[in-house]
Design a protein around this motif. Structure first.
Motif, PDB file in Angstrom:
ATOM      1  N   ALA A  85       0.789  -1.149   0.079  1.00  0.00           N
ATOM      2  CA  ALA A  85      -0.116  -0.142  -0.071  1.00  0.00           C
ATOM      3  C   ALA A  85       0.754   1.366  -0.205  1.00  0.00           C
ATOM      4  N   VAL A 125      -3.993   3.874  -0.084  1.00  0.00           N
ATOM      5  CA  VAL A 125      -4.324   3.162  -1.234  1.00  0.00           C
ATOM      6  C   VAL A 125      -3.663   1.766  -1.090  1.00  0.00           C
ATOM      7  N   LEU A 174      -4.756  -0.410  -6.685  1.00  0.00           N
ATOM      8  CA  LEU A 174      -5.550   0.921  -7.084  1.00  0.00           C
ATOM      9  C   LEU A 174      -4.414   1.772  -7.361  1.00  0.00           C
ATOM     10  N   LEU A 175      -3.320   1.573  -6.338  1.00  0.00           N
ATOM     11  CA  LEU A 175      -2.376   2.708  -6.666  1.00  0.00           C
ATOM     12  C   LEU A 175      -1.720   2.655  -7.957  1.00  0.00           C
ATOM     13  N   THR A 218     -11.543   4.913  -3.960  1.00  0.00           N
ATOM     14  CA  THR A 218     -10.555   4.071  -4.730  1.00  0.00           C
ATOM     15  C   THR A 218      -9.403   4.802  -4.878  1.00  0.00           C
ATOM     16  N   GLY A 219      -9.460   6.290  -5.235  1.00  0.00           N
ATOM     17  CA  GLY A 219      -8.193   6.883  -5.408  1.00  0.00           C
ATOM     18  C   GLY A 219      -7.645   7.610  -3.970  1.00  0.00           C
ATOM     19  N   THR A 220      -6.811   8.423  -4.028  1.00  0.00           N
ATOM     20  CA  THR A 220      -6.379   9.171  -2.754  1.00  0.00           C
ATOM     21  C   THR A 220      -6.227  10.786  -3.254  1.00  0.00           C
ATOM     22  N   ALA A 252     -10.058   4.703   5.206  1.00  0.00           N
ATOM     23  CA  ALA A 252      -9.640   4.116   3.952  1.00  0.00           C
ATOM     24  C   ALA A 252      -9.223   2.771   4.719  1.00  0.00           C
ATOM     25  N   HIS A 281     -10.496  -0.672   2.687  1.00  0.00           N
ATOM     26  CA  HIS A 281      -9.425  -1.352   1.889  1.00  0.00           C
ATOM     27  C   HIS A 281      -9.244  -2.621   2.532  1.00  0.00           C
TER      28      HIS A 281
END
Ligand code: NAD
Ligand code: SF4
Length: 441
Positions: A281, A292, A296-297, A320-322, A412, A416
């Motif tokens: 992550a 993330v 997804l990163l 999903t994003g950051t 988050a 996740h």
């Protein structure tokens, strides 16, 4: 190869000193800017598309244009050097190695904004840097770039360096102003924004160190040329401080067109993850932005490569994003425990809450307590739900963004990595002996 605007001379020996900096073209931008009108400088900054580099990404030119100009009231520029976001150390690098870039940017910005007294508020833990800045200010003054009647233009400017006393909250712009005025650093309600009512209730622009340093290349190469670097609304270059499980921690200047994958794995930047470990992550923008997971990163939800810029990192929203945030890029490998990591951050925010608003004052230590309980193998499934509930009640219900910053990492992490939280509940004995990462990857 990324284009360098801010760190292009960072490797030159003695660049910290005026003579060496000047020999490399330093203060040429001041000479150029003082022949322009403040309106022309503002236009260049607007055209450049520069966005605030402290974390929020607010357009700098727009912020400057909001500055109120009541007759007979002094205006101020305050540089926010209270860089305290965990994982963020790019401003420290800039001030330590190229202090004149900040001073030069401050002269141009102060001239544009009409400030004759500008301030650098620097975090107390950067104890060795104020001396470096003060020496640079003195050198600039000796050379006629600061003080009275700069370069014979009639423009006067003094720059003052003020040390903070070690409170993270003083990086929040209104808490910073309170502290600068000599009071406890409690954030103020906004609006009014500092641009209207700031330092001593005067119109004030508060900008991050990197944002003000970026004004120098903008004047040198023009706003239009600056805007050609990067992509979309992510113009120019951005400093990223990279740390965690990477081979080459450090400060990198990127032009925001590279992919996250390239940034992590190429030798020009982070150089990959030590010992061939897998990426688990990442927190790409300082501890306040959502963590993330690796999948997804590196790719967006549509399967496109994710890029190191404001839009791409935020693609998909918080689900999903950051966010690009402050550019504090923290990499976690497969051995790391998300629960432990989240607990460490929760402890930080609980300690740094100023205590003004109930959701933040009561919620942050409560979240830390529950995370500690789960981490030590004494948690229940209900605790995970309670944690989720508390963060929801903090977010958006506080005076300043510290509340959100404390809530988002918890949200988050659960979103996740819920299975990891549940593993701690289901394996109380194991969780006390080894962390989740080591046991499960
Ligand atoms: P913000 O979005 O509230 O404001 C951004 C800037 O724009 C401020 O200077 C604000 O005064 C100005 N602004 C916004 N709307 C305005 C208006 N209508 N009129 C005039 N001015 C206006 O965000 P913020 O509270 O300044 O910053 C939050 C960010 O700070 C977080 O996203 C986080 O990434 C970052 N952060 C950075 C550090 C660090 O060490 N660099 C530490 C903590 C947090
Ligand atoms: Fe203070 Fe937290 Fe409220 Fe910010 S959110 S004003 S840090 S109590």
């Amino acid at each position: 190869m990324s284009k360098k605007l801010l760190l292009k001379d960072a490797h030159i020996e003695g660049i910290r000193y005026f003579d060496v900096y000047r020999k490399q073209g330093g203060y040429n931008a001041v000479e150029k800017a003082l022949k322009m009108t403040p309106e022309e400088i503002l236009e260049e900054v607007k055209t450049s598309g520069l966005r605030g580099r402290g974390g929020a990404g607010f357009p700098t030119g727009m912020k400057w244009s909001f500055l109120a100009k009541p007759e007979g009231v002094p205006r101020h520029l305050v540089v926010n050097a209270d860089e305290s976001e965990p994982g963020t150390f790019k401003d420290r690098y800039l001030m330590e190695y190229i202090p004149h870039l900040l001073i030069e940017g401050m002269i141009i910005s102060s001239f544009c904004l009409g400030s004759n007294a500008s301030y650098i508020y620097i975090r107390g833990e950067y104890s060795w840097i104020p001396d470096i800045l003060e020496q640079a200010i003195e050198e600039a003054k000796q050379a006629g770039f600061l003080g009275k009647n700069i370069l014979g233009t009639g423009f006067d400017l003094e720059i003052y360096v003020q040390r903070g006393a070690g409170a993270y909250i003083c990086g929040e712009e209104t808490a910073l102003l309170e502290s600068l005025e000599g009071r406890r650093g409690n954030p103020r309600l906004k609006p009014p924004f500092p641009a209207v009512k700031g330092l001593w209730e005067r119109p004030t622009v508060v900008n991050n160190v990197e944002s003000i340093a970026a004004v120098v290349p903008i004047i040198n190469i023009t706003g239009a040329e600056y805007a050609k670097i990067g992509v979309g609304r992510s113009t120019g270059t951005k400093l990223i401080s990279a740390c965690g499980n990477i081979n080459k921690p450090g400060v990198y200047e990127i032009d925001m067109t590279i992919t996250v994958e390239e940034f992590i794995y190429s030798d020009e930047y982070c150089g990959g993850i030590p010992n061939g470990k897998r990426l688990k992550a990442c927190i790409p923008g300082g501890s306040s932005v959502p963590i993330v997971p690796a999948n997804l990163l590196l790719r967006t939800i549509n399967g496109e490569p994710r890029y190191m810029n404001y839009e791409s990192l935020a693609d998909g929203g918080f689900a999903t994003g950051t966010m690009m945030g402050s550019g504090g890029f923290i990499v976690l490998d497969e051995d790391q425990s998300i629960v432990e990591h989240t607990m460490t951050l929760a402890r930080f925010y609980a300690h740094e809450s100023c205590g003004q608003c109930t959701p933040c004052r009561e919620g942050t230590p409560w979240m830390y307590k529950i995370l500690k309980k789960i981490h030590s193998g004494q948690g229940t499934m209900e605790d995970i739900d309670l944690l989720w509930d508390i963060q929801r009640k903090i977010e958006g219900n506080t005076i300043c963004p510290l509340g959100d910053a404390a809530a988002w990492p918890v949200a988050a992490a659960i979103r996740h990595f819920r299975d990891e939280f549940e593993w701690y509940v289901k394996n109380p004995e194991l969780s006390q002996k080894q962390n989740y990462g080591l046991a499960n990857y």
